[in-house]
Every structure is written in C-alpha cells, then in structure tokens.
Design a protein around this motif. Structure first.
Motif, short mmCIF file in Angstrom:
data_model
loop_
_atom_site.label_atom_id
_atom_site.label_comp_id
_atom_site.label_asym_id
_atom_site.label_seq_id
_atom_site.Cartn_x
_atom_site.Cartn_y
_atom_site.Cartn_z
N LYS A 61 0.85 -1.21 0.00
CA LYS A 61 0.00 0.00 0.00
C LYS A 61 0.87 1.25 0.00
CE LYS A 61 -3.39 -2.30 2.93
NZ LYS A 61 -3.72 -2.38 4.37
N GLN A 62 1.97 1.20 0.73
CA GLN A 62 2.88 2.36 0.76
C GLN A 62 3.48 2.61 -0.63
OE1 GLN A 62 3.67 4.60 3.05
NE2 GLN A 62 3.54 3.72 5.10
N PHE A 63 3.82 1.54 -1.35
CA PHE A 63 4.31 1.68 -2.73
C PHE A 63 3.23 2.35 -3.58
CE2 PHE A 63 7.94 -1.19 -2.18
CZ PHE A 63 8.84 -0.68 -3.10
N GLN A 64 2.01 1.83 -3.42
CA GLN A 64 0.89 2.35 -4.21
C GLN A 64 0.66 3.83 -3.87
OE1 GLN A 64 -2.56 -0.12 -3.76
NE2 GLN A 64 -3.80 1.07 -5.19
N MET A 119 -6.05 7.49 4.82
CA MET A 119 -4.86 6.70 4.47
C MET A 119 -4.35 5.93 5.69
SD MET A 119 -4.20 6.53 1.45
CE MET A 119 -5.18 7.26 0.17
N ASP A 120 -4.39 6.59 6.87
CA ASP A 120 -3.93 5.90 8.09
C ASP A 120 -4.80 4.68 8.38
OD1 ASP A 120 -1.73 7.45 8.62
OD2 ASP A 120 -2.85 8.92 9.79
N ASP A 121 -6.10 4.83 8.16
CA ASP A 121 -7.00 3.68 8.38
C ASP A 121 -6.61 2.54 7.44
OD1 ASP A 121 -8.41 5.22 10.15
OD2 ASP A 121 -10.07 5.67 8.79
N ILE A 122 -6.36 2.88 6.17
CA ILE A 122 -6.04 1.85 5.17
C ILE A 122 -4.73 1.15 5.53
CG2 ILE A 122 -5.49 1.46 2.71
CD1 ILE A 122 -7.43 3.71 2.03
N LEU A 123 -3.78 1.92 6.06
CA LEU A 123 -2.49 1.30 6.41
C LEU A 123 -2.59 0.44 7.67
CD1 LEU A 123 -0.04 4.26 5.72
CD2 LEU A 123 -0.29 2.19 4.36
N ASN A 124 -3.53 0.79 8.54
CA ASN A 124 -3.63 0.04 9.81
C ASN A 124 -4.53 -1.18 9.73
OD1 ASN A 124 -2.29 1.14 12.43
ND2 ASN A 124 -2.78 2.93 11.19
N VAL A 125 -5.32 -1.23 8.69
CA VAL A 125 -6.30 -2.31 8.60
C VAL A 125 -5.60 -3.67 8.43
CG1 VAL A 125 -7.03 -2.87 6.24
CG2 VAL A 125 -8.66 -1.94 7.85
N ARG A 126 -6.23 -4.70 8.96
CA ARG A 126 -5.65 -6.04 8.85
C ARG A 126 -6.51 -6.91 7.96
NH1 ARG A 126 -2.42 -9.62 7.72
NH2 ARG A 126 -2.43 -11.60 8.81
N SER A 157 8.92 1.34 10.05
CA SER A 157 7.60 1.27 10.65
C SER A 157 6.64 1.54 9.50
CB SER A 157 7.43 2.32 11.75
OG SER A 157 6.07 2.39 12.08
N MET A 158 5.99 0.49 9.03
CA MET A 158 5.19 0.58 7.80
C MET A 158 3.98 1.48 7.92
SD MET A 158 6.28 -0.75 5.24
CE MET A 158 7.99 -1.16 5.34
N ILE A 159 3.57 1.82 9.16
CA ILE A 159 2.38 2.68 9.26
C ILE A 159 2.78 4.16 9.29
CG2 ILE A 159 0.80 1.00 10.29
CD1 ILE A 159 1.49 2.39 13.00
N ASP A 160 4.08 4.42 9.28
CA ASP A 160 4.57 5.79 9.29
C ASP A 160 4.80 6.22 7.83
OD1 ASP A 160 6.18 8.04 9.28
OD2 ASP A 160 7.24 7.48 11.12
N ILE A 161 3.89 7.03 7.31
CA ILE A 161 3.93 7.36 5.88
C ILE A 161 5.23 8.08 5.51
CG2 ILE A 161 2.83 8.68 4.00
CD1 ILE A 161 0.14 8.08 5.27
N LYS A 162 5.57 9.12 6.27
CA LYS A 162 6.72 9.95 5.90
C LYS A 162 8.01 9.14 5.89
CE LYS A 162 8.47 14.47 6.93
NZ LYS A 162 8.88 15.17 8.12
N ALA A 163 8.22 8.39 6.97
CA ALA A 163 9.48 7.63 7.08
C ALA A 163 9.55 6.55 6.00
CB ALA A 163 9.59 7.01 8.46
N THR A 164 8.41 5.88 5.75
CA THR A 164 8.44 4.77 4.79
C THR A 164 8.64 5.26 3.36
OG1 THR A 164 6.99 3.56 6.26
CG2 THR A 164 7.20 2.68 4.05
#
Ligand SMILES: Nc1nc2c(ncn2[C@@H]2O[C@H](COP(=O)(O)OP(=O)(O)OP(=O)(O)O)[C@@H](O)[C@H]2O)c(=O)[nH]1
Ligand SMILES: [Mg+2]
Length: 470
Positions: free
Chosen positions: A82-85, A279-286, A441-448
């Motif tokens: 998702k981060q790539f996308q 976006m945070d919801d989408i990254l945190n969803v399992r 940390s994959m849920i951290d948008i900026k760092a990832t």
C-alpha cells in the motif's frame, strides 16, 4: 521393422476416412517452384516476426522489474504494498477508499468480539488460576467489585453488532475459508472488485449479474454494519474504557490484532455519517493475503520508465508453497521481519517464536538457488511497536534466552536483532551478494516513503548493472 511398428500411432488415433494419402510434388513443375518460394517467404516472415517479438520481449523484460515481498504472516507485506501504491500511484489508492470501509468495520467488530470472549474467559477462569500471576491479577481486579453485571449488560447491547462479524467476513472473503486454525478474512488479488460499492459494476449481462448481486450484498452488509456501529458507539466506548478491560489488556490477558487499539480509539470518527477510510485507516487495517497478489506500477527513474510488478504473498506457513513459482525471474526480494514480535508465537504453530521463524525463513531465502541473483533487501519492521514494548517494560530475555544480560533498551534490542539477521545472511547467502538493511515502521507514511525511494533506487541500480540498460 519392429521400430517402425512401434512409431505408428495407435489404431484408435485416426479413423480410416481420415487417412488421406499425400500426392508427392513433381520437383520440375511450376507448382512446386511456387510453393517453394511461397514457403520460403512465409518462413522468412515468421523468422523476422519471431526475432522482432524476441527483441521486443527482451527490451520489455529489461524495463520490467519483478519485486517479491516476502516474510511471515503479519510482517507488513501488504502494508508495504500500500505504501508503494501511495507513493507511485496515490490516486489509485485514493479511489479505493470506499472498498476499505467494510474492512475497517470488520476489524472493529472482530476486536469487540474478541474483547468480550476473552473477558468472559478470564472472569470465569481467574478465580481457579492458582499461579502467582493469576493471583496478582485477581488482586488488581478486586477493587472493581463484581463487574459481571456491567459486562453482561454491555454484551447484550453489543449482540447485534457482534452478529455482523460473520456476514462481513463472508462477503469480504468472497466465500473463501481457509483451514489451519487461522482466523479472520482472507483476500485474493483483486478482492476490491468483489466489494465494489453499489452501482460500481456495470457491463455484460451474464457474468456481471452475479457480480452486481455480490456488490449489492456487500453494500447492504456494509450499510447495516455502519448503522449498528453508530447505534452502539456509546457501549463500544464503555467497553473499551472499562477498568477490567484495561487491566486485562495491560497484563496481556486480552490479546487483539495489533491495530485494534488504533481503530477502537477512533470509534467516534469512524461512526460518523459519510465516513470514508483515511490513508492511516487503510495502512492500519488487517486483511490476510491469500496466495500471491500482483500489483503493477510504472516508475520513472534515472530518466527511464520501468514497469514494476510487485508480488504480495500470503505469509502463513500454509501459504509459502505458493511463492516458489515466482522465484526464478525475481529481480529483487524485499524481506520483512517484524522485530517487535519477540514475545509472540506463530498462530499456525504455537511453539515457534515469531522472530525465530523470521530468521529461519530469511535463512531459507538467502540460500535458495532460484533466488541467487535477486537483489536482497531486509526490512526490520514494526520498530514503533518494539519501542512501545520496551518502554512498557517487556524483557526480551524472558522470551529469547540468548539475549542474556544485555541492556533492555530499544537501541540494544534492535541492534541485537539486526546483527542476527546479518549473521544469517553472511553464513548462508548462496551468492555472497550485498544485503540492504533498514529499520522500518510501515504505518509511518513519511518515514516509509523515504525508504521506498532508497530501496527502489538501489534495486534499479542493480537491475541496470545486470541488464546493461541505462
Ligand atoms: N504498528 C505497526 N503496525 C504495522 C506495521 N507494519 C504492519 N503493521 C500492521 O500489521 C498488520 C499486518 O500487516 P499486513 O501488511 O497485513 O501483514 P502481511 O505481511 O501482509 O500478512 P499476510 O498477508 O497474512 O502474510 C496490519 O494491521 C498492519 O497495519 C508497523 O511497522 N507498525
Ligand atoms: Mg498480506
């Protein structure tokens, strides 16, 4: 003679009427010359076409980068995808937001059901638990008095909501169920197409009839879940804040998916009318991946356009056999190891420590012959959770005895795990290739996003070196 007989096709392979004798050409006739020249022309044309097609394919394959995301279940592979996308094709992730709504609802409802189940279990079993830990916990709960009445009132109020878990799971999984004791929703590539919001799928009658039927059902279940959640908002908050739940959570007697607190604490926002996942919801969803899902992006780098094929795989043990067919032409492997999982065990094998499983899996990847020329990246993931656990006082030594008396700090623990993975690579790598390691940390948008650029550039550089392409 015997050989000729053996070479003949079996009698049942053709009927008598199909045995048309071929008339031999007379080499001196014009007919023969015509056929000869025509055959040569056709043959040359085929050769040329094949050559052109071969060159086109070669050129295309030079521009194609195949990247596999590997690692155990819940290591963060789909989150990285998702981060790539998000980085390379953010409008497509943005347009997917409605599809993630039922998944967010499912995550919340599953968490509520698990809290209720585990609360029930603990409140009935704790008085019988003779261990020091159990007794200490009983003592901690004692000032609350008898909470069973309050809990049973909340359970009754949440009954309708909990009943939505199964229908949501069924619709999201598209009827797929997976054996092996794992719980939750499994999705294959392209699952979003199955949960198109109402009116989203139009087209040719027959095939689309069932798709529309399904879309309709998903939309209905989603709306019902949204309404039931909104009506139960107060009780969800009361349950989550209940002191018994807090004590049992702090003592890890209630274990939920790692993203459950994020969603439970966002309940007010999520139950608002017109809610669309952020976006945070989408990254945190399992949402567990089933099989191998292919994602394609075009990436401009070093003045050229590359087609990236990202393969996101299911990481549970029962899923790993499906990875192999993709190995032999993989350009790069990005291996994710969640280093926060030092105190967790595999869902599919409760005796195996999760960091141990990651190390074994990484060793197998390093030594795999089919992958010997793939660029290798290791992401030591979930560092945010590792930091939280260390700050909360979790002792690594308790779960990994070899950690010994080293200081229980984030810096020491993360370095210890890094050293172990690097050592596994050094000892086992089949082609002594370079290993690129990052803490993530994959849920951290900026760092990832920074890491994605870094990893992407390194992969392309290796690809250019190998293919001689600029
Ligand atoms: N806090 C935190 N959560 C993360 C991180 N990476 C992933 N997660 C969460 O961990 C859960 C599992 O992540 P996934 O990306 O679904 O894991 P996966 O490797 O694709 O799992 P499978 O599909 O089962 O193989 C999701 O809820 C993610 O939001 C991270 O670095 N930090
Ligand atoms: Mg996944």
């Amino acid at each position: 003679m015997a050989l000729a007989q053996q070479a003949r096709p079996p009698a049942h392979a053709y009927s008598k009427s199909e045995q048309i004798p071929l008339q031999p050409f007379d080499r001196d006739t014009r007919d023969y010359q015509f056929y000869d020249e025509e055959a040569l022309r056709v043959s040359n044309k085929i050769d040329e076409d094949l050559k052109r097609e071969g060159a086109r394919k070669k050129e295309q394959s030079k521009r194609q980068v195949k990247v596999m995301l590997l690692g155990q279940a819940e290591s963060g592979k789909s989150t990285l995808q998702k981060q790539f996308q998000l980085y390379y094709s953010s409008h497509t992730l943005d347009s997917e937001r409605p599809y993630w709504r039922p998944v967010v609802y499912f995550n919340i409802i599953k968490a509520i059901r698990m809290v209720l189940d585990e609360l029930d279990y603990e409140l009935t079993h704790l008085p019988l638990d003779g261990t020091t830990e159990g007794q200490a916990l009983e003592k901690a709960l004692a000032p609350l008095g008898d909470v069973s009445g309050e809990i049973s009132h909340l359970r009754t109020k949440l009954l309708a909501l909990v009943a939505m878990e199964d229908p949501l799971a069924r619709e999201l999984s598209g009827g797929v169920s997976v054996s092996g004791g794992r719980t939750g929703v499994f999705v294959r590539a392209g699952w979003q197409a199955l949960v198109t919001p109402l009116g989203g799928s139009r087209g040719r009658a027959q095939q689309h009839e069932s798709e529309e039927g399904r879309a309709m059902r998903v939309a209905q279940v989603t709306e019902l879940a949204a309404r039931t959640l909104a009506e139960a908002q107060q009780e969800i908050g009361d349950l989550w804040k209940h002191p018994a739940v807090r004590i049992l959570m702090d003592n890890r007697r209630i274990r939920l998916d790692e993203s459950a607190p994020f969603f439970m604490e966002s309940i007010e926002r999520i139950t608002q009318l017109g809610y669309l996942p952020s976006m945070d919801d989408i990254l945190n969803v399992r949402l567990q991946t089933l099989g191998v899902a292919e994602h394609s992006f075009d990436i401009d780098m070093y003045g050229s356009r590359y087609n990236w094929l990202l393969y996101d795989v299911g990481g549970a043990r029962g899923q790993r056999h499906a990875w192999v067919p993709y190995f032999d032409d993989a350009t790069a492997i990005i291996f994710l190891a969640p280093i926060s999982a030092f105190d967790q065990y595999l869902e599919e094998d409760a005796r195996t420590n999760r960091v141990d499983d990651s190390l074994q899996l990484f060793t197998a990847i390093c030594s795999n012959k089919l992958l010997k020329s793939a660029h290798l990246v290791l992401l030591l993931n979930k560092t945010d959770l590792l930091r939280k656990k260390i700050e909360a006082g979790f002792k690594v030594r308790k779960y990994i005895t070899s950690y010994g008396d080293r200081p229980n700090t984030y810096a020491d623990v993360s370095e210890y795990f890094r050293a172990h993975f690097i050592q596994a690579h050094k000892r086992n790598d089949i082609s002594r290739r370079a290993l690129y390691v990052h803490f993530t940390s994959m849920i951290d948008i900026k760092a990832t996003q920074g890491i994605i650029v870094n990893v992407g550039e390194a992969i392309i550089r290796t690809h250019i070196e190998k293919t001689g392409l600029a």
